[in-house]
Write an enzyme that holds these catalytic residues in place. Structure first.
Site, PDB file in Angstrom:
ATOM      1  N   ASN A 151      -3.925  12.472   0.403  1.00  0.00           N
ATOM      2  CA  ASN A 151      -5.215  13.102  -0.075  1.00  0.00           C
ATOM      3  C   ASN A 151      -5.599  14.274   0.738  1.00  0.00           C
ATOM      4  O   ASN A 151      -6.114  15.247   0.072  1.00  0.00           O
ATOM      5  CB  ASN A 151      -6.211  11.812   0.280  1.00  0.00           C
ATOM      6  CG  ASN A 151      -6.315  10.717  -0.817  1.00  0.00           C
ATOM      7  OD1 ASN A 151      -6.057  11.033  -1.839  1.00  0.00           O
ATOM      8  ND2 ASN A 151      -6.741   9.645  -0.361  1.00  0.00           N
TER       9      ASN A 151
ATOM     10  N   ASP B 170       0.614  -1.057  -0.138  1.00  0.00           N
ATOM     11  CA  ASP B 170       0.048  -0.089  -0.089  1.00  0.00           C
ATOM     12  C   ASP B 170       0.856   1.151   0.124  1.00  0.00           C
ATOM     13  O   ASP B 170       1.871   1.288   0.088  1.00  0.00           O
ATOM     14  CB  ASP B 170      -0.876  -0.128   1.167  1.00  0.00           C
ATOM     15  CG  ASP B 170      -0.395  -0.045   2.515  1.00  0.00           C
ATOM     16  OD1 ASP B 170       0.975   0.574   2.748  1.00  0.00           O
ATOM     17  OD2 ASP B 170      -0.984  -0.715   3.554  1.00  0.00           O
TER      18      ASP B 170
ATOM     19  N   ASP C 174      -6.115   2.069  -0.923  1.00  0.00           N
ATOM     20  CA  ASP C 174      -4.651   2.283  -1.336  1.00  0.00           C
ATOM     21  C   ASP C 174      -3.978   0.722  -1.361  1.00  0.00           C
ATOM     22  O   ASP C 174      -2.794   0.808  -1.736  1.00  0.00           O
ATOM     23  CB  ASP C 174      -3.781   3.130  -0.767  1.00  0.00           C
ATOM     24  CG  ASP C 174      -3.318   2.918   0.752  1.00  0.00           C
ATOM     25  OD1 ASP C 174      -4.596   2.441   1.324  1.00  0.00           O
ATOM     26  OD2 ASP C 174      -2.507   3.018   1.259  1.00  0.00           O
TER      27      ASP C 174
ATOM     28  N   ASP D 175      -5.718   9.757  -6.638  1.00  0.00           N
ATOM     29  CA  ASP D 175      -5.987   8.977  -7.608  1.00  0.00           C
ATOM     30  C   ASP D 175      -4.923   8.657  -8.715  1.00  0.00           C
ATOM     31  O   ASP D 175      -4.514   7.769  -9.089  1.00  0.00           O
ATOM     32  CB  ASP D 175      -7.413   9.286  -8.385  1.00  0.00           C
ATOM     33  CG  ASP D 175      -8.608   9.428  -7.428  1.00  0.00           C
ATOM     34  OD1 ASP D 175      -8.659   8.567  -6.366  1.00  0.00           O
ATOM     35  OD2 ASP D 175      -9.426   9.876  -7.812  1.00  0.00           O
TER      36      ASP D 175
END
Length: 342
Positions: free
Chosen positions: A230, A222, A265, A239
């Site tokens: 974010n 991840d 993620d 994204d």
């Protein structure tokens, strides 16, 4: 990197279901002959030997249809390919016995429809040729009708148009099925397999590993501090990083590997035939590529495990890879840990 899953029709169960469906269709097809025979049997005039023969052929067709349905999963492909030809010959023979030439064209459309939908172009062409010939023979039988030639031409045109239409519809159905299967099995943002589809492939790979003894590597990873990315740069930036991960994977992993987005993620890479060492090598190429390439400086923590050392079930191997991933995070993130090395 693969983001597809095996079609249901490629499995043994899928083949059985498809074959059963074809066999059921042929049972209905064979009812034509039986209906022929019953109509003749119930005729008010005396039951002649010709009528008896028609009835016998019809009953034989129905029995054949039942046997086909019962043995559907055990018959070779050549049987299903040749059946329309047999049905056309049997129905034409019945028509010659009782002179049902004007109804024959409609009955012959049934095996033509079957061939157009289920068989390849070569077998469809053979079916059309035999059906057109059978209809012509029946129409040319004395006494010759006034419009016999016109009816032969008309049937030929209709049969060809019906075949082309069904073939085109079949191709459109296949295209839509592929699109629906892709949408149902992949993550819309990254194009990776979704969790459900990845688990299907995972279970199949482990079953193959148990049977053949070949290893299977599982790489889970991840993005480090993804929530902070974010919150700081916006979800659009997050994204882009997720898309960068799958793009770099496409460049560095094998064509036989599967990648799935498990949620948020978190990603997983399944490598049939690879061990933890090979999985770690691919993971390092991914980690360094994301950190120094299109990932904009994002880093990954990666855990690697392989079967059978890490387990032989989905739960066991996943737990082993997760344990390695947690170890990589405890050691400071932006690194790779293997289950065998912790």
């Amino acid at each position: 990197m693969r983001t597809d899953i095996p079609s249901a029709l490629n499995s043994a169960d899928g083949r059985w279901i498809a074959t059963k469906g074809i066999a059921a269709y042929l049972v209905v097809l064979n009812l034509n002959g039986t209906i022929f025979g019953l109509i003749v049997f119930g005729a008010p005039d005396r039951w002649t030997s010709t009528q008896a023969g028609t009835f016998g052929v019809g009953v034989g067709q129905l029995v054949l249809g039942g046997l086909l349905y019962a043995a559907a999963g055990r018959l070779p492909q050549v049987v299903w390919s040749c059946l329309p030809l047999f049905m056309i010959c049997a129905t034409t023979f019945q028509s010659l016995l009782v002179d049902m030439r004007h109804q024959l064209g409609l009955l012959l459309l049934v095996p033509i429809l079957y061939s157009a939908y289920y068989l390849n172009n070569r077998m469809l062409a053979a079916t059309l040729a035999v059906a057109i010939a059978g209809n012509a023979v029946s129409m040319a039988r004395p006494p010759l009708g006034v419009y016999a030639s016109a009816e032969i031409v008309f049937f030929t045109i209709v049969a060809a148009l019906v075949s082309l239409t069904v073939k085109r519809l079949r191709r459109e159905v296949e295209r839509l099925v592929i699109l629906l299967a892709r949408d149902a099995s992949t993550d819309p943002l990254t194009g990776a397999l979704n969790r459900r589809s990845f688990d299907e492939v995972f279970r199949a790979a482990l079953a193959d590993s148990v049977q053949t003894g070949r290893p299977v590597a599982l790489v889970v990873f991840d993005v480090d501090h993804f929530k902070t990315i974010n919150d700081t740069h916006g979800h659009a930036a997050g994204d882009r990083i997720l898309c960068d991960v799958t793009e770099i994977l496409r460049q560095c992993c094998r064509s036989t590997d599967y990648v799935g987005r498990l949620g948020g993620d978190e990603f997983a890479l399944l490598m049939p035939g690879a061990d933890s060492e090979e999985g770690a090598a691919i993971a390092e190429r991914l980690r360094s590529g994301l950190a120094h390439g299109s990932g904009g400086g994002a880093t990954l923590s990666v855990g690697v495990a392989s079967a059978p050392a890490g387990g032989v079930t989905v739960a066991e191997l996943t737990a082993a890879a997760d344990q390695a991933l947690y170890s990589a995070k405890r050691m400071g993130r932006n690194r790779i840990a293997t289950f065998e090395g912790i």
